[in-house]
Design a protein around this motif. Structure first.
Motif, PDB file in Angstrom:
ATOM      1  N   ALA A  68      22.029   7.828 -17.475  1.00  0.00           N
ATOM      2  CA  ALA A  68      20.907   8.133 -16.579  1.00  0.00           C
ATOM      3  C   ALA A  68      21.257   9.305 -15.674  1.00  0.00           C
ATOM      4  O   ALA A  68      22.433   9.667 -15.549  1.00  0.00           O
ATOM      5  N   GLY A 105      27.069  10.555 -13.880  1.00  0.00           N
ATOM      6  CA  GLY A 105      28.392  11.181 -13.760  1.00  0.00           C
ATOM      7  C   GLY A 105      28.771  12.095 -14.922  1.00  0.00           C
ATOM      8  O   GLY A 105      29.909  12.543 -15.018  1.00  0.00           O
ATOM      9  N   LYS A 106      27.810  12.395 -15.801  1.00  0.00           N
ATOM     10  CA  LYS A 106      28.121  13.210 -16.993  1.00  0.00           C
ATOM     11  C   LYS A 106      28.629  14.597 -16.610  1.00  0.00           C
ATOM     12  O   LYS A 106      29.666  15.044 -17.090  1.00  0.00           O
ATOM     13  N   GLY A 124      22.507  11.173 -12.749  1.00  0.00           N
ATOM     14  CA  GLY A 124      23.437  10.767 -11.709  1.00  0.00           C
ATOM     15  C   GLY A 124      24.523   9.826 -12.197  1.00  0.00           C
ATOM     16  O   GLY A 124      25.345   9.362 -11.403  1.00  0.00           O
ATOM     17  N   PRO A 155      21.335   9.763  -5.191  1.00  0.00           N
ATOM     18  CA  PRO A 155      21.243   8.683  -4.227  1.00  0.00           C
ATOM     19  C   PRO A 155      19.948   8.801  -3.422  1.00  0.00           C
ATOM     20  O   PRO A 155      19.434   9.904  -3.245  1.00  0.00           O
ATOM     21  N   ALA A 166      23.884  18.643  -3.892  1.00  0.00           N
ATOM     22  CA  ALA A 166      24.760  17.557  -4.356  1.00  0.00           C
ATOM     23  C   ALA A 166      24.027  16.597  -5.291  1.00  0.00           C
ATOM     24  O   ALA A 166      24.615  15.648  -5.781  1.00  0.00           O
ATOM     25  N   HIS A 216      19.467  14.380 -22.955  1.00  0.00           N
ATOM     26  CA  HIS A 216      18.596  13.238 -22.672  1.00  0.00           C
ATOM     27  C   HIS A 216      17.640  13.005 -23.840  1.00  0.00           C
ATOM     28  O   HIS A 216      16.797  12.126 -23.786  1.00  0.00           O
ATOM     29  N   ASN A 251      17.980  14.372 -10.831  1.00  0.00           N
ATOM     30  CA  ASN A 251      17.548  13.907  -9.513  1.00  0.00           C
ATOM     31  C   ASN A 251      16.983  15.039  -8.672  1.00  0.00           C
ATOM     32  O   ASN A 251      16.071  14.834  -7.872  1.00  0.00           O
TER      33      ASN A 251
END
Ligand SMILES: Nc1ncnc2c1ncn2[C@@H]1O[C@H](COP(=O)(O)OP(=O)(O)OP(=O)(O)O)[C@@H](O)[C@H]1O
Length: 512
Positions: free
Chosen positions: A41, A45-46, A43, A388, A397, A203, A402
């Motif tokens: 998904a 961490g890829k 975020g 986040p 960031a 994706h 996102n």
């Protein structure tokens, strides 16, 4: 295919930014001769993991093992020396140089007298192009090549270094259907014939099923599972990336209003038109076309970001004559551009400032209702599954998907009276679960108040069919067909097909 041998291993790899743990002990092995799809998904961490491999990110702990030798992290040059090569979505080519100059950029062959040895570079480039089966002249200028060919040059540049590990990060975002097929064939060849370990991040799950030998799902900075491609079906992958996403269905029948919201009459931009189209209240129009069809030119012109249109554009009862983005916004027209990072996101401003940015001019700084802003932010972050969901996180960031959600949130938060919402590639880089959510939110946007409509441009036929109420097919700047989304995907593709176009010509014609 060569026997699978571990080429590069990640051992308990961790990365934190302050208190935020982004990679939480990743153990993973990439094998020579194999295409390894890395999924997760937005975020998950890829990109951070790829950054550790390419030397752009320093791991907090853990190691990367190459040929039995453990590294605690790389400088970019060390990563290259270890045989790791990464190809980003945005090509890093010098457009005015030749193909062979680009292939050797930064690593030129010199004669004994330190002069550039173009003859040797040319011969070596020919050899690489032949090995990867690319029919491009080493002397061609990069700016004269199509986007797919330019990507081929990027790959040739990597292959020349005989990499052990080649990483492709969402490589098909800018490509048309045929170019995607050619790329996937090339990726398979690199792994299966040349023995490279390929890491493929995307994706787009259709591509995964086409090209991958093994699949890893990353969830919240950890490996959820790694499986052989032949042992999984798409539903397993969707469920692993976004639990519950499979149960998000298209919400009931959409009732089309007969009232006209907007109309284009003889609408002509620098590249598109003349275009005649009525947009009804509550309608979602998909503009579908190949690369170079004029999709972006059309949307950006309607939004006031490109000047010089002719003809008539009516919204509600008013004839619009805007020549700037501010004027278009005042008239109720807003755009979410495709290249969010360079066109819309402010990396050093906070998430909440990024969300509120277009609405600040309407609110005096003194009279800003900070509490309301935070309420709106929290609500929008929840609806969009922003990760986040923190208002103070810097725009820069956020992960790619996102950041896109944040840009969409600007207009879905109900802060201004947008009546015609324009979206260029609304879900590029967005994960499968969030994509379905965004479709729901766009439908809700058109339904929850009268007098609204959406026009989105897409190069993804599945997206056109899933989201649009009607699909306008654009070919070389001309509106050739308007169809219902009940047609088959193959039909849509064939209606949008055009003869191979000369991309340079198009670039010249589309210049403002
Ligand atoms: N410089 C940074 N400072 C703080 N947090 C960061 C930084 N870079 C990334 N992150 C956080 O790390 C997490 C993982 O981001 P990453 O870009 O690796 O995700 P991703 O899986 O590549 O997502 P996407 O599919 O959207 O590209 C995200 O929550 C992101 O906000």
């Amino acid at each position: 295919m060569p026997a699978s041998t571990a080429s590069i291993e990640l051992v308990r790899l961790r990365k934190s930014y302050g208190p935020v743990e982004v990679l939480r002990g990743v153990d993973l092995e990439f094998r020579a001769g194999e295409v390894h799809a890395l999924l997760g998904a937005n975020g998950a961490g890829k990109s951070t993991l790829l950054g550790c491999l390419s030397g752009a990110v320093r791991p907090t702990s853990g190691s990367i093992v190459v040929d039995g030798q453990a590294f605690q992290g790389f400088a970019p040059r060390e990563a290259l020396d270890a045989g790791i090569s990464i190809i980003y979505q945005h090509f890093q080519l010098a457009p005015t140089l030749s193909v062979s100059d680009n292939v050797f950029l930064g690593d030129e062959i010199r004669t004994q007298s330190s002069l550039l040895d173009r003859r040797k570079q040319r011969a070596a480039t020919s050899d690489v192009l032949q090995r990867i089966n690319l029919n491009i002249s080493p002397d061609a200028l990069v700016e004269d090549l199509s986007v797919g060919e330019q990507q081929g040059v990027e790959i040739a540049r990597s292959v020349r270094r005989e990499p052990r590990l080649l990483i492709l990060d969402e490589p098909t975002a800018a490509l048309g259907k045929h170019e995607v097929e050619a790329l996937l064939a090339l990726v398979r060849r690199l792994a299966h014939d040349l023995g490279v370990a390929v890491v493929y991040v995307t994706h787009l799950l259709g591509e995964v099923m086409d090209v991958a030998d093994r699949v890893t799902i990353l969830r919240e900075g950890q490996v959820l599972w790694t499986r052989e491609r032949n042992d999984v079906v798409i539903a397993d992958i969707v469920e692993a990336i976004s639990p519950g996403a499979l149960s998000v269905h298209r919400s009931g029948e959409r009732s089309a209003s007969s009232a006209r919201l907007a109309s284009f009459e003889g609408f002509r931009t620098a590249f598109c038109g003349p275009l005649d189209l009525d947009v009804r209240e509550g309608e979602i129009i998909g503009v579908y076309g190949m690369l170079g069809s004029g999709r972006t030119d059309l949307l950006e012109t309607i939004a006031g970001a490109r000047s010089g249109w002719e003809g008539k554009l009516r919204l509600g009862e008013a004839d619009l004559d805007h020549g700037s983005v501010a004027q278009a916004m005042a008239a109720g027209v807003a755009l979410v551009a495709s290249d969010r990072i360079s066109q819309s996101l402010f990396p050093s401003l906070t998430a909440i400032e990024n969300l509120m940015m277009p609405h600040y001019p309407q609110v005096s700084r003194l009279w800003r209702n900070v509490r309301k802003e935070h309420r709106v932010f929290a609500e929008t972050a929840r609806k969009l599954h922003l990760n986040p969901p923190s208002p103070e996180t810097a725009g820069g960031a956020f992960s790619g998907g996102n950041a896109q959600k944040l840009m969409l949130g600007r207009w879905l938060a109900g802060l201004s009276d947008v009546r015609l919402l324009l979206l260029d590639e609304p879900t590029q880089g967005v994960d499968i679960g969030s994509r379905a959510k965004i479709y729901e939110l766009l439908r809700a946007f058109t339904e929850e108040r009268p007098g609204r409509a959406v026009i989105f441009a897409t190069s993804d036929p599945e997206e056109a069919l899933a989201l649009a109420d009607r699909i306008a097919i654009l070919i070389n700047g001309q509106l050739e067909h308007v169809v219902e989304p009940t047609i088959e995907e193959a039909q849509l593709l064939s209606l949008a097909q055009t003869i191979e176009v000369d991309h340079r010509q198009l670039a010249l014609r589309s210049a403002p």
